[in-house]
Write a protein that holds these residues in place. Sequence first.
Motif, short mmCIF file in Angstrom:
data_model
loop_
_atom_site.label_atom_id
_atom_site.label_comp_id
_atom_site.label_asym_id
_atom_site.label_seq_id
_atom_site.Cartn_x
_atom_site.Cartn_y
_atom_site.Cartn_z
N ASP A 100 5.32 54.28 9.61
CA ASP A 100 6.30 53.92 10.51
C ASP A 100 6.07 53.74 11.86
O ASP A 100 6.54 53.10 12.72
N VAL A 101 5.35 55.12 12.49
CA VAL A 101 4.88 54.97 13.59
C VAL A 101 3.82 53.95 14.01
O VAL A 101 4.15 53.26 14.98
N ALA A 102 3.18 53.62 13.19
CA ALA A 102 2.23 52.50 13.56
C ALA A 102 2.97 51.26 13.60
O ALA A 102 2.72 50.18 14.25
N GLU A 103 3.82 51.01 12.49
CA GLU A 103 4.73 49.79 12.71
C GLU A 103 5.50 49.89 14.15
O GLU A 103 5.73 48.55 14.69
N PHE A 104 6.08 50.57 14.38
CA PHE A 104 6.62 50.61 15.81
C PHE A 104 5.93 50.33 16.75
O PHE A 104 6.09 49.36 17.76
N CYS A 105 4.61 50.70 16.85
CA CYS A 105 3.67 50.32 17.90
C CYS A 105 3.27 48.93 17.67
O CYS A 105 3.27 48.27 18.70
N ARG A 106 3.02 48.57 16.50
CA ARG A 106 2.87 46.90 16.24
C ARG A 106 3.72 46.32 16.92
O ARG A 106 3.61 45.15 17.61
N ARG A 107 5.20 46.39 16.62
CA ARG A 107 6.30 45.73 17.14
C ARG A 107 6.30 45.59 18.62
O ARG A 107 6.76 44.71 19.19
N ALA A 108 5.86 46.77 19.33
CA ALA A 108 5.74 46.94 20.71
C ALA A 108 4.72 46.23 21.25
O ALA A 108 4.47 46.52 22.47
N GLY A 109 3.79 45.53 20.34
CA GLY A 109 2.59 45.13 21.19
C GLY A 109 1.38 46.10 21.44
O GLY A 109 0.40 45.70 22.15
N LEU A 110 1.54 47.15 20.69
CA LEU A 110 0.26 48.17 21.01
C LEU A 110 -0.52 48.36 19.61
O LEU A 110 -0.66 49.47 19.17
N GLU A 111 -0.79 47.16 18.65
CA GLU A 111 -1.47 47.44 17.82
C GLU A 111 -2.65 47.72 17.78
O GLU A 111 -3.48 48.16 16.71
N ASP A 112 -3.53 47.80 19.01
CA ASP A 112 -4.76 48.36 19.13
C ASP A 112 -4.61 50.12 19.13
O ASP A 112 -5.86 50.51 19.22
N ILE A 113 -3.64 50.65 19.00
CA ILE A 113 -3.34 52.08 19.19
C ILE A 113 -3.78 52.75 17.67
O ILE A 113 -3.11 52.25 16.64
#
Length: 79
Positions: A46-59
């Motif tokens: 879920d944390v990774a998906e929130f990051c992806r949605r925020a445009g932070l998929e490289d984290i």
Amino acid sequence: MDDTPTDPQGGRHALVVVYPVVNANPRYRRVDILGRRVGKAHSLRDVAEFCRRAGLEDIDVEADDRVQWIGGGPRQWQE
């Protein structure tokens, strides 16, 4: 130019903040991205998906220093 937010003393702080486990049914951890609450994570996925949605998929949510884990690290999902 570096867009990483800074605190008033000029230091860096995390882009993503994952708060301690909330003892609810089901348990979750609150997630903020860039100072805004984005949701309740029930797992690392879920944390990774929130990051992806925020445009932070490289984290890398497990290892990146732009992610601050409060009250336990990325493997802590029980209170």
